[in-house]
Structure formats: C-alpha cells, structure tokens
Design a protein around this motif. Structure first.
Motif, PDB file in Angstrom:
ATOM      1  N   GLY A   7     -13.088   4.671  -1.642  1.00  0.00           N
ATOM      2  CA  GLY A   7     -12.522   3.781  -0.627  1.00  0.00           C
ATOM      3  C   GLY A   7     -13.236   3.892   0.704  1.00  0.00           C
TER       4      GLY A   7
ATOM      5  N   LYS B 111     -11.215  14.846  -6.103  1.00  0.00           N
ATOM      6  CA  LYS B 111     -10.598  13.945  -5.117  1.00  0.00           C
ATOM      7  C   LYS B 111     -10.292  12.615  -5.783  1.00  0.00           C
TER       8      LYS B 111
ATOM      9  N   TYR C 298       0.846  -1.207   0.000  1.00  0.00           N
ATOM     10  CA  TYR C 298       0.000   0.000   0.000  1.00  0.00           C
ATOM     11  C   TYR C 298       0.878   1.252   0.000  1.00  0.00           C
ATOM     12  N   ALA C 299       1.947   1.214   0.818  1.00  0.00           N
ATOM     13  CA  ALA C 299       2.835   2.377   0.917  1.00  0.00           C
ATOM     14  C   ALA C 299       3.647   2.588  -0.358  1.00  0.00           C
ATOM     15  N   GLY C 300       3.713   1.562  -1.231  1.00  0.00           N
ATOM     16  CA  GLY C 300       4.307   1.792  -2.540  1.00  0.00           C
ATOM     17  C   GLY C 300       5.540   0.989  -2.877  1.00  0.00           C
TER      18      GLY C 300
ATOM     19  N   ASN D 199      -4.665   9.653   4.527  1.00  0.00           N
ATOM     20  CA  ASN D 199      -4.459   8.328   3.932  1.00  0.00           C
ATOM     21  C   ASN D 199      -4.874   7.260   4.932  1.00  0.00           C
ATOM     22  N   THR D 200      -5.536   6.228   4.428  1.00  0.00           N
ATOM     23  CA  THR D 200      -6.103   5.227   5.342  1.00  0.00           C
ATOM     24  C   THR D 200      -5.904   3.807   4.843  1.00  0.00           C
TER      25      THR D 200
ATOM     26  N   SER E  77      -1.977  14.460   3.019  1.00  0.00           N
ATOM     27  CA  SER E  77      -1.281  13.468   2.193  1.00  0.00           C
ATOM     28  C   SER E  77      -0.014  12.931   2.858  1.00  0.00           C
TER      29      SER E  77
ATOM     30  N   VAL F 127       1.151  12.548  -4.149  1.00  0.00           N
ATOM     31  CA  VAL F 127       0.526  13.750  -4.704  1.00  0.00           C
ATOM     32  C   VAL F 127       0.012  14.602  -3.547  1.00  0.00           C
ATOM     33  N   LYS F 128       0.562  15.785  -3.413  1.00  0.00           N
ATOM     34  CA  LYS F 128       0.187  16.633  -2.277  1.00  0.00           C
ATOM     35  C   LYS F 128      -1.314  16.933  -2.312  1.00  0.00           C
ATOM     36  N   GLY F 129      -1.929  16.826  -1.143  1.00  0.00           N
ATOM     37  CA  GLY F 129      -3.357  17.125  -1.029  1.00  0.00           C
ATOM     38  C   GLY F 129      -4.257  15.930  -1.294  1.00  0.00           C
ATOM     39  N   GLN F 130      -3.728  14.896  -1.947  1.00  0.00           N
ATOM     40  CA  GLN F 130      -4.561  13.714  -2.241  1.00  0.00           C
ATOM     41  C   GLN F 130      -4.318  12.612  -1.215  1.00  0.00           C
ATOM     42  N   VAL F 131      -5.398  11.980  -0.782  1.00  0.00           N
ATOM     43  CA  VAL F 131      -5.265  10.877   0.175  1.00  0.00           C
ATOM     44  C   VAL F 131      -5.798   9.589  -0.453  1.00  0.00           C
ATOM     45  N   ILE F 132      -5.270   8.486   0.014  1.00  0.00           N
ATOM     46  CA  ILE F 132      -5.626   7.180  -0.540  1.00  0.00           C
ATOM     47  C   ILE F 132      -6.274   6.330   0.544  1.00  0.00           C
ATOM     48  N   TYR F 133      -7.563   6.052   0.336  1.00  0.00           N
ATOM     49  CA  TYR F 133      -8.285   5.205   1.275  1.00  0.00           C
ATOM     50  C   TYR F 133      -8.364   3.789   0.730  1.00  0.00           C
ATOM     51  N   VAL F 134      -7.956   2.802   1.529  1.00  0.00           N
ATOM     52  CA  VAL F 134      -8.284   1.408   1.201  1.00  0.00           C
ATOM     53  C   VAL F 134      -9.009   0.817   2.399  1.00  0.00           C
TER      54      VAL F 134
ATOM     55  N   PRO G 188       0.422   6.614  -1.205  1.00  0.00           N
ATOM     56  CA  PRO G 188       0.270   7.709  -0.260  1.00  0.00           C
ATOM     57  C   PRO G 188       1.481   8.630  -0.239  1.00  0.00           C
ATOM     58  N   GLY G 189       1.201   9.916  -0.220  1.00  0.00           N
ATOM     59  CA  GLY G 189       2.263  10.902  -0.124  1.00  0.00           C
ATOM     60  C   GLY G 189       2.830  11.325  -1.462  1.00  0.00           C
TER      61      GLY G 189
END
Lengths: 355, 279
Positions: free
Chosen positions: A212, A176, A40-42, B55-56, B34, A196-203, A193-194
């Motif tokens: 998500g 979003k 998930y972290a990449g 992030n979640t 982020s 793209v500034k301002g974007q969050v990733i929900y799983v 995650p991290g």
C-alpha cells in the motif's frame, strides 16, 4: 439531493431503533469520502444522491477503485443537465454512471426495477462490493423513488451478510500484511485496522505496491492495473441476466431497463393477450453488461425495439457496444413524465405494430 | 516500533521535525501502531503516513478530514489523526475543515503550514501572505490569507494550537495534548519549505515565534481570539484555546454507550421489525 432525499430521511427516522449513523454532511464530496473512510475502518457503508450530487462524488468513485474499498452508492436519477427538472423523472445518467471515475477500474452498476428488486439488489450490492472490493452503484429514478405500490412482505431470510474479511491468520509472525497482495484472482485478503495487533493497513490513492506504499515503479504499476481489472472477469460470472416479460421467444423484442419494468409488464401482458408475439427484456444488472440472454433472443426476434426514458437511447448504444446488436427502432421519452402503460401501448401500436 | 522509511522530502524540510515529533508523541503515549490511523490528503505533508508505521488512509487532495471523521465514528477505539498541509486543509479541504470543527468528532488534526504549495512547486496557498510573489502569482498574491486559528475558534473548536517545526520539544507536547483531547483538536504547525517559499524561511519563523507564557489562560475565549490574530513580528506558539466540549459520539447514545460499530454483530432478521410500519 432530490429525489434521493427519501432514502436519508427514512434511515434517519430509524437511526435510533437500528443504531444507524446518519449524518447530513456539507457536500457530496464529504459524503463519499466519509463512506470510504467508514468502509476502510470495517463497517458497511453507503451513500447516495441524484445526478448532480453524484457528479461531485465521482473522484471518490475513482478512489474506491484504486484503494479497492467496498462501497455502495445509490444514484436516483432526475432529468438533467445540471438542475434540470429537480422533481421529475428520467433515465439519462446510465452512460455517465457506467463511466464514472477517471482511470480504469472495475465497478458494478445495477438498475433496480421495482420495490422488491430494490430491496434484494441492495443487499446483494453490499455483498458484491465486499467480495470484489469495488464500488457498486444502484441506479433508480424519481419515479421509482416516490411511487407507492402493494407488494408481498420482503423475505428477510433470503438476505445474507457476507463480509469476506480476513482475520490475519495466514500472516506469519515476522511478516507484514500486504493490503494489495498479488493473487491469482486479483482479490487481496482484506484486513481492517486494529483487528490484528502489530499489523497496519495502508491504502493509498497513489499507485502503490503490495503493502500500500506509494510507488513509481513501471512493473508494479502494470501488475496493479492487471490485478484490479482481473476482478472484472470474476464479476462477470456474478451477473444476473435480464428478466423477460411476455412471450418466451418473441418475434418482437423490446429492450429496456430499470423502473420501466412496471409499465412494460402491464403493456406487454395486454399485447400478448391480443395474440401478439411480443416480449420485453428488462435489464437490472447493466454493468458489466450481460449479453447471453439478449444474444439468444435477438437471434430469433424479427424486430428489436429499444424503449427508454431518455433522448439518446443510452441502452441501445450499450447493446451495440457490448453485444454487437443494433436495435431496429427506438421509442424514447424525455419530457420528465414517466411512461404510462397506455402511452407505451399507444406508441407501440402507432410506431411499431401498425406500420 | 513506528519505524524509519526513506522519504521523498527535500533536505532541510520542516516535515522531518514534524514526523519525528509525531513518532515521539505516539511512543510516549504508549500506542501500538495497529491502534493508530492517519488519514491524509495529497501534498508533501500528506505523504507523512508513508514514513511512519501506522494504519493509513491516504486519500484525495483536500479530503483528509471526512475519512478521519468516519473512521473514528466506525471504530471509536482507534486513535485517529488527520494529517495534511495548508493548501490541502484550508484550500481544497476548507469546507471539510469548517464542518469538521462543527461536528467535533474526536480526531487530532495536524496541519503542516508552510504557506505555499510545495508539492506542485510553489504556488500560493491559502496562507501565503498578501503581496508575496510566487511561481504562479508573479505580481504578488492579491487575496487576503486565511487565519486558520482564528477561523477554527470562531467555528467553535475546543482545542486550537500552533506549533513550530523548529521547536520539537513543544510540538511533541502539543501533539500529545491534541491526541488526548476529547474532541476535534487542531494544531497549525509552522514549517519552512526550503525549496519553494523563500520568504517564510526557518530564520523568518525563528525570529518571530515565541512560546505562550506558562500563566497564559487557554480557557479565555476573547483572549484566545486576540492571540490567534497575533501575526507578523511576533507569532505565539502553544495551546491557544482548550476547553471541554461534547463530542459527536457523546451526543449519540448508541455510539457512546454501545460497542464500536465495527464490533457489532449484524443479523438481517433484526431488520424485519421495520416491515411492521408498512402492514
């Protein structure tokens, strides 16, 4: 867990040289959940065990399925049930692995056949896991894990690292990110995650909407199930058909899989030299199940013989289920000792060729 | 920036205050959504990340810590928080809690402790008091409760704190300190479950909790052990123990000095050197 231990030991030996994090964790549940967190972290993440440890990982396989998190898992079989024969060999986890994980989601299972196959298929497994955002399970066994063989050096130039990560450039400024965006292919652009500034990733392990977020919607649920399963249609196009050893269109067709490739290669060669029209189809990609080559050869063969290292003829069952083909004979061995070429030869002579 | 969402919590739930403190803490630390990841398990507490814009990774029941650990190791530039309830953390996740402390990866662990399984309607959790009658333990709980702070201290945790959902100002400060701590930092956060725990009510906690005095020495281990076991008529809140410890990343050179693992470039040809061992 034995006999998968050599994987960890080797990577630990190389961890400083190659900058690999190898952590022996408290249990296999932690192992797969950590691997999924890392993915998930990449980063690319892999875990592995034998049947008992993989049994503990199975809820995590399902989590990979619903969160669409790429992961590679190595399952190095040994005879079960439970502790079984901890240091001996068997191919009795095939059905278990194919069906591992509650709920319905696509996964890929690749049975590796020899050291070279293991090398190239592992690299391929990572690329497929990331392309389709699915779990890919590599199946080996104690025999293949522990034997030594002289081989040609691996060709590293054949290896590519294909990440299929999104860079977020298609997301509008006030938009979003949708981790689970519904697309024609079923594959959603994957951001980490991290990045793209301002974007969050929900799983989420719960059923979720395109963002998500947890949902109870009947409509979204149906769409998400369809989205995930659609990926299996594409996955089928990636399948590598099984390798045929021996005669091109043999009268006697052996079907087998995984590490039996080596002993079969020797035995079939010997029988072909004796003038017998025989060939062995040895499956590597085994789920989704490739049927094309099998169907073509089976229609011309006089006799189809299933040969496996288990008691319940698991490949034979799979062939009936997926290809609607019944094997005429089954040669099975489940005493924990690897089939030797001599043993295969003698049993083929005694139970198939001279009857 | 961390936004507001509609929640599925009961009116009066302690989770509202914990969520508000979490948003305040992240805002006051000046973090961008982020840059923050929350890993959670399953339960009412584990829903928290759905109600805040970060992030979640909302994974499996009991499994908040392993993904959080790996996320931090994979990208050390992220602020990583594990957020889950008492059942999730000390029950299903007990093994990961113990070994997570041993590993000492730089994550903050916020444990919403309402001494009950709220999501599944009131069964005893590992922190439910002995003898308490619940929706499942009709004759009262037979087993002894876990003492989380004491357990964390004996496992070697360098940052151990207790908060209370009824003291938002203190809780926000505790969260900031835990996030800024270099290593595994846990806060056991007392909160009422208004629907399913009729013993440990808001009033029950309010009558018992007290802030540790300003002159409390959080570096004294034996005093911390004593403070961690204080429970019953008086329950201390604040940072119970706070000492520096080498983290996991501090002890692995390429993790400490190199770029975050996610930022490394990979070339398969580099691995060719490994073949030389076999030739």
């Amino acid at each position: 867990m034995t006999p998968s231990t050599s994987l960890m030991t080797y990577m630990a030996q190389k961890s400083n040289q190659m900058g690999i994090v190898v952590e022996q964790v408290e249990d296999e549940i932690a192992a797969i959940n950590m691997a999924l967190g890392a993915s998930y972290a990449g980063v690319r993440a892999m875990t592995g065990s034998s049947g008992g440890g993989f049994a503990l990982m199975v809820e995590g396989v399902s989590l990979a399925g619903i969160t669409e998190t790429p992961i590679v898992i190595a399952e190095i079989q040994r005879p079960g049930p439970a502790t079984g024969f901890p240091t001996r060999t068997e191919q009795s986890d095939l059905r278990f692995i194919i069906h591992a994980g509650h709920g319905e989601f696509p996964k890929m299972v690749i049975a590796v056949r020899n050291p070279e196959d293991a090398f190239y298929q592992t690299a391929r497994a990572f690329n497929i896991a990331e392309k389709y955002q699915i779990p890919v399970i590599l199946v080996s066994d104690q025999y293949l894990a522990d034997y030594a063989q002289t081989i040609k050096p691996f060709d590293f130039s054949r290896i590519s690292i294909d990440r299929y990560l999104d860079d977020g450039s298609s997301i509008a400024e006030d938009e979003k990110y949708k981790r689970y965006k519904l697309t024609d292919s079923g594959i959603s652009p994957r951001l980490i995650p991290g990045s793209v500034k301002g974007q969050v990733i929900y799983v989420d392990s719960d059923e979720h909407d395109e963002y998500g977020h947890i949902t109870e919607s009947a409509e979204i649920r149906t769409n998400m199930v369809n989205k995930r399963l659609k990926k299996e249609d594409l996955l089928r196009q990636e399948l590598i058909e099984p390798e045929l050893l021996g005669k091109d269109n043999p009268e006697i067709l052996i079907v087998s899989w995984g590490s039996l490739h080596g002993p079969l290669k020797e035995t079939i060669g010997k029988l072909v030299n004796e003038g017998i029209s025989i060939g062995a189809l040895v499956f590597g990609d085994i789920w989704p199940f490739p049927t094309k080559r099998l169907t073509a050869l089976a229609s011309k063969a006089r006799l189809i013989v299933d040969l496996e290292q288990n008691a319940t003829a698991q490949l034979d069952g799979l062939i009936r289920q997926e290809a609607l083909i019944s094997c005429d004979k089954k040669l099975l061995k489940y005493d924990g000792r690897m089939w030797s070429p001599e043993e295969i030869y003698n049993r083929l002579k005694g139970e198939v060729l001279n009857v | 920036m961390f936004e507001t969402y509609e929640t599925a919590w009961c009116p009066g739930c302690g989770n509202f205050a914990i969520l508000a403190s979490l948003k305040d803490a992240l805002n006051q630390l000046g973090l961008d959504p982020s840059e923050v990841v929350i890993s959670s398990g399953i339960g009412q507490a584990a829903k928290t990340p759905h109600y805040i814009n970060v992030n979640t990774f909302n994974g499996l029941h009991g499994r908040a810590v392993p993904p959080a650990t790996a996320i931090k190791l994979s990208n050390k530039n992220l602020t990583v928080i594990a957020e889950s309830g008492d059942g999730d953390t000390y029950g299903e996740g007990g093994n990961h809690f113990i070994h997570g402390i041993r590993r000492n990866v730089n994550i903050a662990h916020f444990i919403h402790d309402n001494q009950i399984y709220g999501l599944t309607k009131g069964q005893a959790s590992p922190t439910t008091e002995k003898g308490q009658k619940t929706s499942l333990q009709f004759n009262g709980v037979i087993a002894e409760p876990v003492r989380p702070l004491f357990l964390a201290l004996t496992m070697g945790a360098g940052f151990v704190a207790r908060g209370f959902a009824g003291d938002r100002a203190q809780l926000t400060e505790l969260m900031k300190a835990a996030i800024n701590y270099n290593g595994y930092a846990m806060i056991d956060i007392l909160q009422p479950c208004v629907s399913f725990n009729k013993v440990n009510t808001f009033q029950w906690y309010k009558e018992r909790v007290y802030r540790l005095p300003d002159d409390y020495d959080a570096t004294d281990f034996s005093n911390a052990l004593k403070t961690a076991m204080e429970w019953g008529d008086r329950i201390p809140t604040g940072i119970i123990y706070n000492v520096p410890r080498d983290t996991y990343i501090d002890q692995v050179d390429f993790l400490k000095d190199g770029p975050a693992l996610v930022d490394r470039t990979l070339d398969p040809m580099e691995a060719k050197q490994l073949l030389e061992d076999f030739i």
